[in-house]
Design a protein around this motif. Sequence first.
Motif, PDB file in Angstrom:
ATOM      1  N   MET A  33       0.886  -1.013   0.000  1.00  0.00           N
ATOM      2  CA  MET A  33       0.212  -0.112  -0.109  1.00  0.00           C
ATOM      3  C   MET A  33       1.004   1.149  -0.138  1.00  0.00           C
ATOM      4  N   PHE A  34       0.627   2.202  -0.848  1.00  0.00           N
ATOM      5  CA  PHE A  34       1.498   3.544  -0.995  1.00  0.00           C
ATOM      6  C   PHE A  34       0.357   4.612  -0.413  1.00  0.00           C
ATOM      7  N   THR A  35       1.115   5.463   0.397  1.00  0.00           N
ATOM      8  CA  THR A  35       0.248   6.545   1.039  1.00  0.00           C
ATOM      9  C   THR A  35       0.925   8.056   0.471  1.00  0.00           C
ATOM     10  N   LYS A  36       0.076   8.742   0.814  1.00  0.00           N
ATOM     11  CA  LYS A  36       0.692  10.294   0.671  1.00  0.00           C
ATOM     12  C   LYS A  36       1.240  10.598   2.279  1.00  0.00           C
ATOM     13  N   GLU A  37       1.941  11.827   2.132  1.00  0.00           N
ATOM     14  CA  GLU A  37       2.471  12.300   3.420  1.00  0.00           C
ATOM     15  C   GLU A  37       1.592  12.513   4.779  1.00  0.00           C
ATOM     16  N   ASP A  38       0.328  12.539   4.234  1.00  0.00           N
ATOM     17  CA  ASP A  38      -0.632  12.584   5.445  1.00  0.00           C
ATOM     18  C   ASP A  38      -1.293  11.310   5.606  1.00  0.00           C
ATOM     19  N   GLY A  39      -0.796  10.201   5.021  1.00  0.00           N
ATOM     20  CA  GLY A  39      -1.497   8.740   5.522  1.00  0.00           C
ATOM     21  C   GLY A  39      -2.511   8.522   4.621  1.00  0.00           C
ATOM     22  N   SER A  40      -3.131   9.269   3.810  1.00  0.00           N
ATOM     23  CA  SER A  40      -4.074   8.989   2.872  1.00  0.00           C
ATOM     24  C   SER A  40      -3.869   7.997   1.600  1.00  0.00           C
ATOM     25  N   GLY A  41      -4.443   7.012   1.363  1.00  0.00           N
ATOM     26  CA  GLY A  41      -4.069   6.014   0.041  1.00  0.00           C
ATOM     27  C   GLY A  41      -3.908   6.944  -1.270  1.00  0.00           C
ATOM     28  N   LEU A  42      -2.993   6.146  -1.858  1.00  0.00           N
ATOM     29  CA  LEU A  42      -2.847   6.459  -3.235  1.00  0.00           C
ATOM     30  C   LEU A  42      -3.659   5.795  -4.224  1.00  0.00           C
ATOM     31  N   HIS A  43      -4.221   6.156  -5.082  1.00  0.00           N
ATOM     32  CA  HIS A  43      -4.963   5.515  -6.187  1.00  0.00           C
ATOM     33  C   HIS A  43      -4.069   4.321  -6.888  1.00  0.00           C
ATOM     34  N   PRO A  44      -4.302   3.085  -6.884  1.00  0.00           N
ATOM     35  CA  PRO A  44      -3.253   2.310  -7.461  1.00  0.00           C
ATOM     36  C   PRO A  44      -2.958   2.471  -8.919  1.00  0.00           C
ATOM     37  N   ALA A  45      -3.738   3.270  -9.833  1.00  0.00           N
ATOM     38  CA  ALA A  45      -3.640   3.321 -11.018  1.00  0.00           C
ATOM     39  C   ALA A  45      -2.606   4.383 -10.984  1.00  0.00           C
ATOM     40  N   TRP A  46      -2.644   5.498 -10.361  1.00  0.00           N
ATOM     41  CA  TRP A  46      -1.688   6.579 -10.220  1.00  0.00           C
ATOM     42  C   TRP A  46      -0.301   5.930  -9.889  1.00  0.00           C
ATOM     43  N   VAL A  47      -0.108   5.112  -9.154  1.00  0.00           N
ATOM     44  CA  VAL A  47       1.183   4.550  -8.439  1.00  0.00           C
ATOM     45  C   VAL A  47       1.673   3.587  -9.557  1.00  0.00           C
ATOM     46  N   THR A  48       1.015   2.917 -10.258  1.00  0.00           N
ATOM     47  CA  THR A  48       1.286   2.302 -11.767  1.00  0.00           C
ATOM     48  C   THR A  48       2.005   2.968 -12.610  1.00  0.00           C
ATOM     49  N   GLU A  49       1.142   4.222 -12.822  1.00  0.00           N
ATOM     50  CA  GLU A  49       1.593   5.167 -14.113  1.00  0.00           C
ATOM     51  C   GLU A  49       2.852   5.894 -13.531  1.00  0.00           C
ATOM     52  N   GLU A  50       3.134   6.293 -12.316  1.00  0.00           N
ATOM     53  CA  GLU A  50       4.228   6.849 -11.926  1.00  0.00           C
ATOM     54  C   GLU A  50       5.320   5.899 -12.073  1.00  0.00           C
ATOM     55  N   PHE A  51       4.975   4.509 -11.660  1.00  0.00           N
ATOM     56  CA  PHE A  51       6.391   3.620 -11.757  1.00  0.00           C
ATOM     57  C   PHE A  51       6.779   3.428 -13.024  1.00  0.00           C
ATOM     58  N   GLU A  52       5.708   3.157 -13.857  1.00  0.00           N
ATOM     59  CA  GLU A  52       6.195   3.005 -15.256  1.00  0.00           C
ATOM     60  C   GLU A  52       6.806   4.332 -15.982  1.00  0.00           C
ATOM     61  N   ARG A  53       6.520   5.500 -15.501  1.00  0.00           N
ATOM     62  CA  ARG A  53       6.975   6.767 -16.179  1.00  0.00           C
ATOM     63  C   ARG A  53       8.469   6.765 -15.630  1.00  0.00           C
ATOM     64  N   ILE A  54       8.711   6.394 -14.202  1.00  0.00           N
ATOM     65  CA  ILE A  54      10.198   6.403 -13.622  1.00  0.00           C
ATOM     66  C   ILE A  54      10.826   5.471 -14.131  1.00  0.00           C
ATOM     67  N   ALA A  55      10.230   4.120 -14.374  1.00  0.00           N
ATOM     68  CA  ALA A  55      11.172   2.983 -15.044  1.00  0.00           C
ATOM     69  C   ALA A  55      11.635   3.366 -16.175  1.00  0.00           C
ATOM     70  N   PHE A  56      10.720   3.972 -17.236  1.00  0.00           N
ATOM     71  CA  PHE A  56      11.044   4.341 -18.526  1.00  0.00           C
ATOM     72  C   PHE A  56      12.075   5.557 -18.654  1.00  0.00           C
ATOM     73  N   GLU A  57      11.991   6.487 -17.606  1.00  0.00           N
ATOM     74  CA  GLU A  57      12.992   7.481 -17.696  1.00  0.00           C
ATOM     75  C   GLU A  57      14.356   7.174 -17.220  1.00  0.00           C
ATOM     76  N   ILE A  58      14.496   6.128 -16.714  1.00  0.00           N
ATOM     77  CA  ILE A  58      15.686   5.839 -16.121  1.00  0.00           C
ATOM     78  C   ILE A  58      16.292   4.402 -16.853  1.00  0.00           C
ATOM     79  N   GLY A  59      15.469   4.072 -17.873  1.00  0.00           N
ATOM     80  CA  GLY A  59      15.817   3.262 -18.894  1.00  0.00           C
ATOM     81  C   GLY A  59      15.787   1.846 -18.496  1.00  0.00           C
ATOM     82  N   LEU A  60      14.757   1.292 -17.520  1.00  0.00           N
ATOM     83  CA  LEU A  60      14.514  -0.002 -17.264  1.00  0.00           C
ATOM     84  C   LEU A  60      13.630  -0.590 -18.415  1.00  0.00           C
ATOM     85  N   PRO A  61      13.702  -1.913 -18.389  1.00  0.00           N
ATOM     86  CA  PRO A  61      12.927  -2.856 -19.402  1.00  0.00           C
ATOM     87  C   PRO A  61      11.593  -2.665 -18.928  1.00  0.00           C
ATOM     88  N   PRO A  62      10.721  -2.692 -19.660  1.00  0.00           N
ATOM     89  CA  PRO A  62       9.213  -2.650 -19.262  1.00  0.00           C
ATOM     90  C   PRO A  62       8.947  -3.700 -18.095  1.00  0.00           C
TER      91      PRO A  62
END
Length: 132
Positions: free
Chosen positions: A1-30
């Motif tokens: 589970m991923f949370t914001k600084e205030d402890g509220s939950g992050l939407h799973p789709a947002w976490v997935t999109e952020e992960f994919e974006r970061i992985a792409f930016e640093i050159g990781l394979p899909p």
Amino acid sequence: MFTKEDGSGLHPAWVTEEFERIAFEIGLPPIRLHDLRHGAATLALAAGVDMKTVSAMLRHSSQAITSDTYTSVLPEVAHSAAEKIAAIVPRSVSRTAGLPTGSPCRLLEGDSTGPGAGQACAAESRRGESNP
């Protein structure tokens, strides 16, 4: 589970999109975010972590789920288990067992009884006698 600084939950789709974006930016394979979970479990088992611990880490309801999911993926885990089992099997010391003095044959202790015991050795001796 991923949370914001205030402890509220992050939407799973947002976490997935952020992960994919970061992985792409640093050159990781899909790779999917969920694949990291499988990777962690696979690495833990390959490192020799016991199934109960890995199952608890993944919060599976039973070790059977973990075992069914991951042991088929890891032939090296099965190989490691076989090596561990083989390592505790008692080994016999090689010796000559009731053979004529000077016999080139050697038997393993415990192999001197039973059907055919020593026959291969006797045949080996005869070959040695016929070959100068």
